[in-house]
Motif scaffolding. Sequence first.
Motif, PDB file in Angstrom:
ATOM      1  N   ARG A   1      -3.096   8.946   3.412  1.00 47.91           N
ATOM      2  CA  ARG A   1      -3.783   7.703   3.067  1.00 47.91           C
ATOM      3  C   ARG A   1      -3.547   6.643   4.139  1.00 47.91           C
ATOM      4  O   ARG A   1      -4.438   5.901   4.518  1.00 47.91           O
TER       5      ARG A   1
ATOM      6  N   ASP B   1       1.826  10.437   5.806  1.00 47.35           N
ATOM      7  CA  ASP B   1       0.991  10.008   4.683  1.00 47.35           C
ATOM      8  C   ASP B   1      -0.488   9.971   5.079  1.00 47.35           C
ATOM      9  O   ASP B   1      -0.900   9.182   5.938  1.00 47.35           O
TER      10      ASP B   1
ATOM     11  N   PHE C   1       0.821  -1.216   0.000  1.00 49.84           N
ATOM     12  CA  PHE C   1       0.000   0.000   0.000  1.00 49.84           C
ATOM     13  C   PHE C   1       0.852   1.261   0.000  1.00 49.84           C
ATOM     14  O   PHE C   1       0.573   2.216  -0.731  1.00 49.84           O
ATOM     15  N   ALA C   2       1.876   1.265   0.805  1.00 45.58           N
ATOM     16  CA  ALA C   2       2.745   2.435   0.866  1.00 45.58           C
ATOM     17  C   ALA C   2       4.091   2.017   1.440  1.00 45.58           C
ATOM     18  O   ALA C   2       4.203   1.003   2.124  1.00 45.58           O
TER      19      ALA C   2
ATOM     20  N   GLU D   1      -5.472   7.261   7.161  1.00 43.76           N
ATOM     21  CA  GLU D   1      -6.867   6.891   6.991  1.00 43.76           C
ATOM     22  C   GLU D   1      -7.105   5.394   7.165  1.00 43.76           C
ATOM     23  O   GLU D   1      -7.920   4.969   7.969  1.00 43.76           O
ATOM     24  N   VAL D   2      -6.353   4.587   6.392  1.00 38.82           N
ATOM     25  CA  VAL D   2      -6.642   3.152   6.409  1.00 38.82           C
ATOM     26  C   VAL D   2      -6.093   2.450   7.642  1.00 38.82           C
ATOM     27  O   VAL D   2      -6.604   1.417   8.047  1.00 38.82           O
TER      28      VAL D   2
END
Lengths: 341, 250
Positions: B238, B236, B225-226, B241-242
């Motif tokens: 994102r 980050d 994902f990252a 968030e996740v």
Amino acid sequence: MTDTFLSATPPAPIRQRAARDLTRRARWKPAEILFWLCAAASFFLLPDQHLLLSEIVILGLFALSLDLIIGYAGVVTLGHGAFFGLGAYVAGLTSIHLTAEPLTGLALAALAAAALGLATGPLLLLRASDLTRLMVTLGVAMLLYEAANKASWLTGGADGLQGVMIDPLLGRFEFDLFGTTAYGYCLIVTFVLTLIARRIVTSPYGLSLRAIRDNALRARSMGIPVGPRLLAIYAFSALIAGIAGALLTQTTMFVSLDVLAFHRSADVLLVLVLGGVGYLYGGLIGAVAFKLLQDWFSALTPQYWMFWMGLVLLVVVLIGRDRIQTLPRTLMRRLHAEGRA
Amino acid sequence: MSAALQTINLEKRFGGLVATNKVSLVLEHGARHALIGPNGAGKTTFVNLLTGVLPTDGGRILLDGEDVTARSQIQRARLGLGRTFQINQLFAAMTPVESIGLAVSERMGGGGDIWRRLGSRRDILSEIAELVERFRLTDVMDQPTRALPYGKQRLLEIALALAGNPRVLLLDEPAAGVPEAERGELLETLAELPRDVSILLIEHDMDLVFSFAERITVLVNGTHFAEGSVAEIMADARVQEVYLGSDEHA
């Protein structure tokens, strides 16, 4: 790689403590020495019991071989009688067709049983669940039984192998009717094999077996070749079982299909559980207990001795050997505590 | 120079579920790399693929440039891939000295000796003593493992992996379940692990990740994902968030 990490001078007292911990299991305990002194004494003090004692020590050696795989490697089996029976037949056939010299028969029986162990051992590793192992070993034993039954031209089939004659041991000691030579022979062979087994289970190899028994997943992740290690002890265990079978043939000068019967495998498991798993002497002690109980119960109730034997087995398994063994100590402690109160 | 450990498009499916979805990851030499992700992200599956507990359904695994995808668990361990387990996998009846001694002698090729006496090799004894001290197990070194406090068992878990002298070490949630009182000792020991061992840390505990790792990869639903430095991942949105966000609500 981690040289820098490990190169600092190791603290000597810690190293000594580590050494003490590692040598702990290999040290001779007083109870062990006492055990062998009793065994030697039995030879001189019970001359009219030599036949029964031979039977006991053969059963004990057979159970010891089982302890190596069940107790130390955690591999269960219901067909260990296959190796015992094979050893018995090979010793008998050797005396008829090759030489009546007992040690040669013993060696050939050992080799044959070990070879069968090496050949059938991989079947146990394919699917390593206890249930498959029980069934595979049981299956192998049944195959061997029927093969021996069918090959009557070689084994005598249901009539048994006739005409087994054994030369005097080392050319000097004739196998007598009272079983004196037989008992001395069985006792010495068992003692030597116990020493060898003891050395092996207290070696680094023996330690790796205990690790595999405790946690095979971890053992694998440490790079321990689990399969070959188990196969080796299985073959060694088979070798000892084969020798036990050969001793039976040579001391009774007869082999029947009974040596391959299922009850052999079941009895030896019972003996081992009676005596306790995983400390090498369980088989020998269990054999003594088994034969004495059998004698005692069948004198009390000739028809129902199996009932009482079953009851004893249940008690031993359900209460647990640990608790039974520590019972005297626990009682003493309680008495002491009450005396002080 | 090739990476200490590398995966290329690694895949694993359980029926219809894609547990590992073409994950490519590079673990540099001497790395302190963390693999994080919410529950069910496929972290443990990923470790099991790397170590060979599970067969892969696609992709490759390179250990120091050597393709080990088809190698067994045992062979990978022998090639220098060490691991610890999320749930302790120890030898309950053995003492720490015996367990560590086993790991050391196996690595030195003396594990199959059937005739040598235990405790007779000075080089092995020295390493045992060193590891026992390094992992703060001196007090309990000769007690059965099952009797050890949980924190000590956790330390032994790591000591066993390090005793195999791995080039790459996978730490699967080393701090999981360790009570607060024993945590400091564990974190210090982790910080002191030798620098020449490349470490991939699979962790849930963000404090530990941020203090230990220099680089972080985020796994979500089995997918890469990252990835970035600690600061990058923390910043980050994102990821917030996740993962971090949802974690706070949990």
